[in-house]
Each structure stands twice: as C-alpha cells, then as structure tokens.
Design a protein around this motif. Sequence first.
Motif, mmCIF file in Angstrom:
data_model
loop_
_atom_site.group_PDB
_atom_site.id
_atom_site.type_symbol
_atom_site.label_atom_id
_atom_site.label_comp_id
_atom_site.label_asym_id
_atom_site.label_seq_id
_atom_site.Cartn_x
_atom_site.Cartn_y
_atom_site.Cartn_z
ATOM 1 N N MET A 248 -7.779 -45.718 1.351
ATOM 2 C CA MET A 248 -6.516 -45.849 0.616
ATOM 3 C C MET A 248 -6.377 -47.227 -0.007
ATOM 4 O O MET A 248 -5.959 -47.356 -1.169
ATOM 5 C CB MET A 248 -5.348 -45.568 1.567
ATOM 6 N N VAL A 249 -6.724 -48.269 0.766
ATOM 7 C CA VAL A 249 -6.612 -49.638 0.247
ATOM 8 C C VAL A 249 -7.500 -49.815 -0.978
ATOM 9 O O VAL A 249 -7.062 -50.314 -2.028
ATOM 10 C CB VAL A 249 -6.986 -50.661 1.339
ATOM 11 N N GLY A 250 -8.771 -49.416 -0.853
ATOM 12 C CA GLY A 250 -9.694 -49.571 -1.974
ATOM 13 C C GLY A 250 -9.288 -48.753 -3.183
ATOM 14 O O GLY A 250 -9.310 -49.245 -4.325
ATOM 15 N N GLY A 251 -8.898 -47.498 -2.957
ATOM 16 C CA GLY A 251 -8.488 -46.634 -4.067
ATOM 17 C C GLY A 251 -7.253 -47.151 -4.762
ATOM 18 O O GLY A 251 -7.141 -47.096 -5.999
ATOM 19 N N ASN A 252 -6.298 -47.668 -3.993
ATOM 20 C CA ASN A 252 -5.067 -48.198 -4.566
ATOM 21 C C ASN A 252 -5.349 -49.373 -5.490
ATOM 22 O O ASN A 252 -4.819 -49.457 -6.606
ATOM 23 C CB ASN A 252 -4.133 -48.613 -3.433
ATOM 24 N N LEU A 253 -6.213 -50.293 -5.043
ATOM 25 C CA LEU A 253 -6.531 -51.474 -5.862
ATOM 26 C C LEU A 253 -7.324 -51.083 -7.109
ATOM 27 O O LEU A 253 -7.080 -51.610 -8.204
ATOM 28 C CB LEU A 253 -7.303 -52.490 -5.025
ATOM 29 N N LEU A 254 -8.276 -50.150 -6.964
ATOM 30 C CA LEU A 254 -9.039 -49.698 -8.129
ATOM 31 C C LEU A 254 -8.145 -48.955 -9.109
ATOM 32 O O LEU A 254 -8.262 -49.120 -10.331
ATOM 33 C CB LEU A 254 -10.192 -48.803 -7.682
ATOM 34 N N GLY A 255 -7.248 -48.125 -8.569
ATOM 35 C CA GLY A 255 -6.333 -47.391 -9.445
ATOM 36 C C GLY A 255 -5.459 -48.323 -10.246
ATOM 37 O O GLY A 255 -5.221 -48.109 -11.440
ATOM 38 N N GLY A 256 -4.972 -49.384 -9.602
ATOM 39 C CA GLY A 256 -4.149 -50.354 -10.323
ATOM 40 C C GLY A 256 -4.939 -51.108 -11.373
ATOM 41 O O GLY A 256 -4.441 -51.390 -12.464
ATOM 42 N N ARG A 257 -6.191 -51.427 -11.062
ATOM 43 C CA ARG A 257 -7.021 -52.203 -11.998
ATOM 44 C C ARG A 257 -7.322 -51.402 -13.266
ATOM 45 O O ARG A 257 -7.163 -51.896 -14.387
ATOM 46 C CB ARG A 257 -8.325 -52.606 -11.309
ATOM 47 N N PHE A 258 -7.742 -50.162 -13.094
ATOM 48 C CA PHE A 258 -8.170 -49.381 -14.257
ATOM 49 C C PHE A 258 -7.006 -48.695 -14.971
ATOM 50 O O PHE A 258 -7.122 -48.362 -16.148
ATOM 51 C CB PHE A 258 -9.221 -48.358 -13.836
ATOM 52 N N ALA A 259 -5.899 -48.476 -14.272
ATOM 53 C CA ALA A 259 -4.757 -47.847 -14.927
ATOM 54 C C ALA A 259 -4.158 -48.750 -15.985
ATOM 55 O O ALA A 259 -3.560 -48.280 -16.957
ATOM 56 C CB ALA A 259 -3.692 -47.482 -13.889
ATOM 57 N N ASP A 260 -4.283 -50.067 -15.822
ATOM 58 C CA ASP A 260 -3.785 -50.991 -16.838
ATOM 59 C C ASP A 260 -4.612 -50.916 -18.114
ATOM 60 O O ASP A 260 -4.154 -51.313 -19.185
ATOM 61 C CB ASP A 260 -3.806 -52.429 -16.303
ATOM 62 N N ARG A 261 -5.847 -50.404 -18.005
ATOM 63 C CA ARG A 261 -6.725 -50.335 -19.176
ATOM 64 C C ARG A 261 -6.790 -48.919 -19.750
ATOM 65 O O ARG A 261 -6.678 -48.728 -20.955
ATOM 66 C CB ARG A 261 -8.131 -50.797 -18.783
ATOM 67 N N HIS A 262 -6.999 -47.956 -18.885
ATOM 68 C CA HIS A 262 -7.189 -46.572 -19.333
ATOM 69 C C HIS A 262 -6.445 -45.640 -18.372
ATOM 70 O O HIS A 262 -7.061 -45.044 -17.488
ATOM 71 C CB HIS A 262 -8.676 -46.216 -19.383
ATOM 72 N N LEU A 263 -5.140 -45.523 -18.553
ATOM 73 C CA LEU A 263 -4.317 -44.826 -17.567
ATOM 74 C C LEU A 263 -4.678 -43.352 -17.454
ATOM 75 O O LEU A 263 -4.991 -42.853 -16.365
ATOM 76 C CB LEU A 263 -2.830 -44.995 -17.904
ATOM 77 N N MET A 264 -4.618 -42.611 -18.554
ATOM 78 C CA MET A 264 -4.865 -41.174 -18.481
ATOM 79 C C MET A 264 -6.307 -40.847 -18.098
ATOM 80 O O MET A 264 -6.529 -39.970 -17.248
ATOM 81 C CB MET A 264 -4.485 -40.507 -19.809
ATOM 82 N N PRO A 265 -7.318 -41.516 -18.651
ATOM 83 C CA PRO A 265 -8.686 -41.257 -18.167
ATOM 84 C C PRO A 265 -8.829 -41.518 -16.671
ATOM 85 O O PRO A 265 -9.571 -40.809 -15.975
ATOM 86 C CB PRO A 265 -9.546 -42.220 -18.994
ATOM 87 N N MET A 266 -8.116 -42.531 -16.161
ATOM 88 C CA MET A 266 -8.159 -42.808 -14.721
ATOM 89 C C MET A 266 -7.614 -41.623 -13.936
ATOM 90 O O MET A 266 -8.155 -41.237 -12.894
ATOM 91 C CB MET A 266 -7.348 -44.068 -14.418
ATOM 92 N N LEU A 267 -6.543 -41.016 -14.426
ATOM 93 C CA LEU A 267 -5.978 -39.847 -13.756
ATOM 94 C C LEU A 267 -6.924 -38.652 -13.824
ATOM 95 O O LEU A 267 -7.094 -37.926 -12.837
ATOM 96 C CB LEU A 267 -4.628 -39.476 -14.388
#
Length: 403
Positions: A248-267
């Motif tokens: 959860m910790v790792g996924g949360n930080l990665l999700g925050g990092r990439f969502a700022d750049r490519h939100l929908m592709p991240m989803l």
Amino acid sequence: MPLALLALAIGAFGIGTTEFVIMGLLPEVAADFQVTIPTAGFLVTGYALGVVLGAPLMTVLGTRVTRKRMLMLLMGLFIVGNVVSALAPVFEVMLVGRVVASLAHGAFFGIGSVVAADLVAPEKKAGAIAMMFTGLTVANVVGVPLGTYIGQSAGWRITFFVVAGLGVLGLLGVAKLVPEQPKPEGVRIRHELAAFRNVQVLLAMAMTVLGFGGVFAAITYITPMMTGTAGYAPSSVTWLLVLFGLGMVGGNLLGGRFADRHLMPMLYVSLGALAAVLALFTLTAHDKIAAAVTIVLIGGLGFATVPPLQKRVLDQAAGAPTLASAVNIGAFNLGNALAAWLGGMVIAAGFGYTAPNWVGAALAASALLLALLSGALERRTADRDRPAAEPAPEPTAVAAGRR
C-alpha cells in the motif's frame, strides 16, 4: 513538500490505525463484553457506516469555519471517540465511541486532501495528496500490528488510549504546522452539491467504490484464505498483513507520482493490473510464496488508484471540491462494505475461500470500464469544445488571374 503535510499524515496515521486495529482485537473485545464475535463485528460495520454518513455531514457543518479550524475540530472528535471506546463500560457505549470517531474520518481526509493540494504547485497536487495518505498506509504496516500486539498483551483498552494519544499529536501538528487559510468566500451548500451534477464526478466516485472494493473483497477474508488454502499458521497472518501494508505504501507513492503527469493512463494501468492480479490470486492462494507476493501486489495496485481517484474528483469538482472530496472518502468505505458482503455471499454459497478473489477481479474490471468511459467522454467533450479550423482564404483576383 511543505512540513504541514506531516501533520496531516500523522492525523491520517491515527485514523488508519483505529479503523483497522479493531479487526485484530475482536476476540478480546468480545470476551470482555461477553458478546459473540459476529456481534463484536458491528464495531467494524458501525465504523464504516459512520464514515459514509459522517463525510458529507461533517463537511457541510464545516463550511462555516476555516479548513484549518475544521481539521482541528475533527481531530478533537476523533480523540473523544477513542477515549469513549477505551473507557466503555458496556458494548453499546463502545459502539457509540466507534461511531463518534468514524465521523471525523471522511471529512478529515476530504478536507485534508483539499488543504494538501492547495499547499503545493498545480503539478504536484496528487503527490501532496499521496503524502497525506501515506499516514494511512503506514498505519497498516506499523500502527495496526503494534496496536494489536499492545491490545493482546496489555489489554485492548490501552490500544485505544494510545490511538487517542496519536490524535492529540495530530491535533497539535495541525495547530502548529498547517497555515491559516482564509475561509472560502461565497461557499454555499447548494454550490457544493452542484458538483454532483457533473457526470465525471459521479464516474470517479463509482470507480472508487468498485476499484477499492475489489481490494477488500480479497483482503477481508485473507485469514481463512491463507490458513485454510495456502497452509499458513494463524500467527503468520500478521506479517502477511504487514506485506500488504508495505505494498500500500509503495503503490500510494507511485500513484501520486504518476497521477500528476498522466492521471487517466495511471488509472487504466492500475485498475487493469489489479483485476488481473485478483483473478490470478485464485491460483496463487494455493502456494505460500506466490500468495505472499500476490498480497504485496494487491496492496500496491489497490492504493496506486487512491491519489489519482481523489485528484480526479478534486479536478472535476474544482469549483466546489470540499464536499465532493469528503464524499469520495466515504465511497472508499462503501466499497469496502459492499465487497465484504459480496465476498461473504460467495463463501456462504459454497464456492470456497478463494471465491472472493473473483468478486474482487470483477469489481476492479468494472471500475476499469468506467475509467475508459470517463476518458472517452472527456475526449469527446474536448473535441467538441475545440475551436473549428478557420476556412482557407478565398483567392485574390490577381492570384485567380495568374491561374
């Protein structure tokens, strides 16, 4: 990242600990109050329902004060709820304490998300939200196992006193570190409710319910699955949940990092991979090592969706984000309750302890379909609003004569 995010993360750590630690202490609480385990389970259900109902209620009440002051009031409510739980003379009083504490949950994360996003530059908003939610994920790695150990060795009431102490730290942190922001002018309940007429806001919340629900369809029944199918001893479940928390910790930080750049592709990537891993869990649950690796992946992929989903709601409800943000936190808990109920149904129907994984895969796949629909609608709107190309100029008389 501003130091104020640390204060929000500490509050999130306390809230995450009190939400999940009760699951490890149900036998002790049930024995103390002389109730059955299913009856003690209402302490989990009551908390979840309190989050769903309290998120919009407390957010609406908070529209008349500054966000910093509301965060402080919510932490105070959280402290009171946990102290009531620790001192409860009968089961019913403890249930009231759990509900009181839960009322602070949704609004704290909802308002905290707005505050965190306002503290940083626009291109760092999802990262700031993820930093606050790190407190919740770390709670599953440190707070919940430690709280369970304290409760089992020194008494469950001590655990809730300790959690109340975490609330005091969070309150002091918010008071000292979160900057005082002026109360938003012109905020009206009708204005906040208008955000729910936006189909993109509703789609994001539906993705929250289904996507994160997919995670809890499997994790709710992780103990019987790992002991009855994978062959782990009951004592091993604690460190398996620690692995889940690390994911959860790792996924949360990665999700925050990439969502700022490519939100929908991240989803798209995280929801698609989550559906695949949950389906695969029906097979890997039969092997100890494979099951442990899968649990880490489920935690990582599940929480990789949290920052982008929360930021998606904030972006789409930009004119009135506070209530929508808080309701989306309630949507996470609604997904938890729905997934646990569906998972229990398939087990009761005789499909076995791995059957909830199929339920989770179906929920995550449904969230992916909604994400694809949301992206398609967004592209269609962008194409429709794009100015039409100007027609080519008519040839001049001179140019026409030359031709």
